[in-house]
Design a protein around this motif. Structure first.
Motif, PDB file in Angstrom:
ATOM      1  N   LYS A 243      -2.611 -34.104 -11.395  1.00 12.94           N
ATOM      2  CA  LYS A 243      -2.288 -32.677 -11.241  1.00 12.94           C
ATOM      3  C   LYS A 243      -0.828 -32.549 -10.826  1.00 12.94           C
ATOM      4  CE  LYS A 243      -7.052 -31.944  -9.738  1.00 12.94           C
ATOM      5  NZ  LYS A 243      -7.435 -33.383  -9.713  1.00 12.94           N
ATOM      6  N   LEU A 244      -0.070 -31.766 -11.594  1.00  9.51           N
ATOM      7  CA  LEU A 244       1.369 -31.666 -11.381  1.00  9.51           C
ATOM      8  C   LEU A 244       1.850 -30.224 -11.407  1.00  9.51           C
ATOM      9  CD1 LEU A 244       2.527 -34.507 -13.816  1.00  9.51           C
ATOM     10  CD2 LEU A 244       2.344 -34.666 -11.321  1.00  9.51           C
ATOM     11  N   LEU A 245       2.738 -29.911 -10.480  1.00  3.67           N
ATOM     12  CA  LEU A 245       3.591 -28.731 -10.546  1.00  3.67           C
ATOM     13  C   LEU A 245       4.986 -29.238 -10.891  1.00  3.67           C
ATOM     14  CD1 LEU A 245       2.295 -27.000  -7.320  1.00  3.67           C
ATOM     15  CD2 LEU A 245       2.306 -25.888  -9.562  1.00  3.67           C
ATOM     16  N   ILE A 246       5.595 -28.659 -11.920  1.00  5.10           N
ATOM     17  CA  ILE A 246       6.869 -29.158 -12.414  1.00  5.10           C
ATOM     18  C   ILE A 246       7.976 -28.117 -12.227  1.00  5.10           C
ATOM     19  CG2 ILE A 246       8.142 -29.917 -14.456  1.00  5.10           C
ATOM     20  CD1 ILE A 246       6.188 -31.998 -13.536  1.00  5.10           C
ATOM     21  N   ASP A 247       9.061 -28.538 -11.604  1.00 11.70           N
ATOM     22  CA  ASP A 247      10.277 -27.723 -11.514  1.00 11.70           C
ATOM     23  C   ASP A 247      11.264 -28.253 -12.551  1.00 11.70           C
ATOM     24  OD1 ASP A 247      12.658 -26.425 -10.842  1.00 11.70           O
ATOM     25  OD2 ASP A 247      13.092 -27.852  -9.231  1.00 11.70           O
ATOM     26  N   PRO A 248      11.511 -27.497 -13.640  1.00 10.93           N
ATOM     27  CA  PRO A 248      12.383 -28.003 -14.699  1.00 10.93           C
ATOM     28  C   PRO A 248      13.867 -27.777 -14.446  1.00 10.93           C
ATOM     29  CG  PRO A 248      11.561 -25.865 -15.323  1.00 10.93           C
ATOM     30  CD  PRO A 248      10.957 -26.173 -13.974  1.00 10.93           C
ATOM     31  N   GLY A 249      14.205 -27.126 -13.324  1.00  8.48           N
ATOM     32  CA  GLY A 249      15.582 -26.756 -13.076  1.00  8.48           C
ATOM     33  C   GLY A 249      15.905 -25.390 -13.662  1.00  8.48           C
ATOM     34  N   HIS A 250      17.119 -24.923 -13.405  1.00  9.80           N
ATOM     35  CA  HIS A 250      17.561 -23.597 -13.840  1.00  9.80           C
ATOM     36  C   HIS A 250      18.132 -23.701 -15.253  1.00  9.80           C
ATOM     37  CE1 HIS A 250      20.196 -19.802 -12.936  1.00  9.80           C
ATOM     38  NE2 HIS A 250      19.244 -19.579 -13.815  1.00  9.80           N
TER      39      HIS A 250
ATOM     40  N   ASP B 277      10.348 -32.432  -9.492  1.00  9.76           N
ATOM     41  CA  ASP B 277      11.404 -31.888 -10.345  1.00  9.76           C
ATOM     42  C   ASP B 277      11.525 -32.733 -11.608  1.00  9.76           C
ATOM     43  OD1 ASP B 277      12.933 -34.166  -9.756  1.00  9.76           O
ATOM     44  OD2 ASP B 277      14.295 -33.099  -8.399  1.00  9.76           O
ATOM     45  N   ARG B 278      12.492 -32.400 -12.455  1.00 12.39           N
ATOM     46  CA  ARG B 278      12.607 -33.065 -13.743  1.00 12.39           C
ATOM     47  C   ARG B 278      13.041 -34.520 -13.607  1.00 12.39           C
ATOM     48  NH1 ARG B 278      17.194 -30.286 -12.804  1.00 12.39           N
ATOM     49  NH2 ARG B 278      19.192 -31.179 -13.468  1.00 12.39           N
ATOM     50  N   HIS B 279      13.470 -34.917 -12.408  1.00 12.10           N
ATOM     51  CA  HIS B 279      13.840 -36.310 -12.166  1.00 12.10           C
ATOM     52  C   HIS B 279      12.698 -37.103 -11.541  1.00 12.10           C
ATOM     53  CE1 HIS B 279      17.895 -35.076 -13.145  1.00 12.10           C
ATOM     54  NE2 HIS B 279      17.918 -34.230 -12.140  1.00 12.10           N
ATOM     55  N   GLY B 280      11.559 -36.441 -11.339  1.00 14.14           N
ATOM     56  CA  GLY B 280      10.435 -37.101 -10.720  1.00 14.14           C
ATOM     57  C   GLY B 280      10.484 -37.124  -9.205  1.00 14.14           C
ATOM     58  N   LYS B 281      11.409 -36.369  -8.631  1.00 11.19           N
ATOM     59  CA  LYS B 281      11.533 -36.318  -7.172  1.00 11.19           C
ATOM     60  C   LYS B 281      10.686 -35.178  -6.611  1.00 11.19           C
ATOM     61  CE  LYS B 281      16.179 -38.342  -7.093  1.00 11.19           C
ATOM     62  NZ  LYS B 281      17.594 -38.141  -6.693  1.00 11.19           N
TER      63      LYS B 281
END
Length: 233
Positions: A180-187, A225-229
């Motif tokens: 289960k993931l919530l992803i922040d792709p950046g702006h 986030d998109r870097h996996g952090k």
């Protein structure tokens, strides 16, 4: 971890008519996934992409805020096990302080950005194979601890609500074996992010897919986030 071979991996992307969702569907297809992508109304870009992939990318119609349409989609996809269910949907109704937001606007944004994504997960999670992934496009705008600058109060609140509802979902389905993931792709430069955003989807989405593939089989819920952090709650 899912035992599906790489060439047989299947994904359902909810909200792929434009922007991040469109690029996500295309990137998955490029990597050999079989992709089903939904749109509320006819999308020339999405259909063109589907045509280019010669059957690897298929388009389904869905108004995500409609429980009836979610049920109908679930029935149409019966027998099509998924390795990834990804919900991508959000609207923004401007940069108003919360006391200037009408009840109608508040309801619309919260329904689209928070309630409907979780309804979609609940309606469609039964299609996800053991070891598969359920993911939602979130934003660091939903991080309460990072909310140190003013602006976009309703949008931020809707993403924080989305994150909290996803925590509840993950708690309720803790034993289902799904990542289960919530992803922040950046702006990103999208209709939502605006033309002055520092990223473009063609740069950020391949990194997002790297994260999705790397996290396959991971237990519990993560906000990344998109870097996996890890993004702080």
């Amino acid at each position: 971890m899912s035992t599906t071979s790489q060439s047989d991996r299947a994904a359902l992307i909810i909200g792929a008519s434009r922007g991040l969702g469109l690029v996500l569907a295309d990137e998955l297809a490029r990597r050999g996934w079989r992709v089903i992508a939904t749109t509320r109304r006819s999308s020339g870009e999405l259909q063109a992409s589907a045509d280019a992939w010669n059957g690897r990318l298929k388009v389904e119609s869905l108004e995500m805020t409609s429980p009836e349409q979610l049920t109908a989609l679930r029935e149409r996809l019966e027998g099509c096990p998924l390795d990834l269910l990804f919900v991508n949907a959000a609207i923004d109704r401007g940069n108003l302080p919360i006391h200037e937001v009408s009840t109608e606007m508040f309801t619309e944004v919260m329904t689209t950005n928070a309630l409907s994504p979780l309804r979609a997960l609940e309606a469609l999670r039964g299609l996800v194979a053991p070891g598969g992934t359920v993911a939602v496009m979130s934003s660091d705008q939903g991080s309460i601890s990072r909310n140190t600058e003013g602006g976009y109060e309703l949008y931020k609140a809707s993403k924080a609500a989305l994150n909290q509802l996803m925590r509840s979902y993950a708690t309720r389905h803790a034993d289902d074996g799904h990542t289960k993931l919530l992803i922040d792709p950046g702006h990103n430069q999208t209709q939502l992010g605006g033309p002055d955003a520092p990223l473009v989807p063609q740069e950020s989405i391949p990194a997002v897919v790297d994260v999705l593939e790397a996290q396959s089989g991971a237990p519990g819920l993560q906000f990344l986030d998109r870097h996996g952090k890890t993004v702080p709650w």
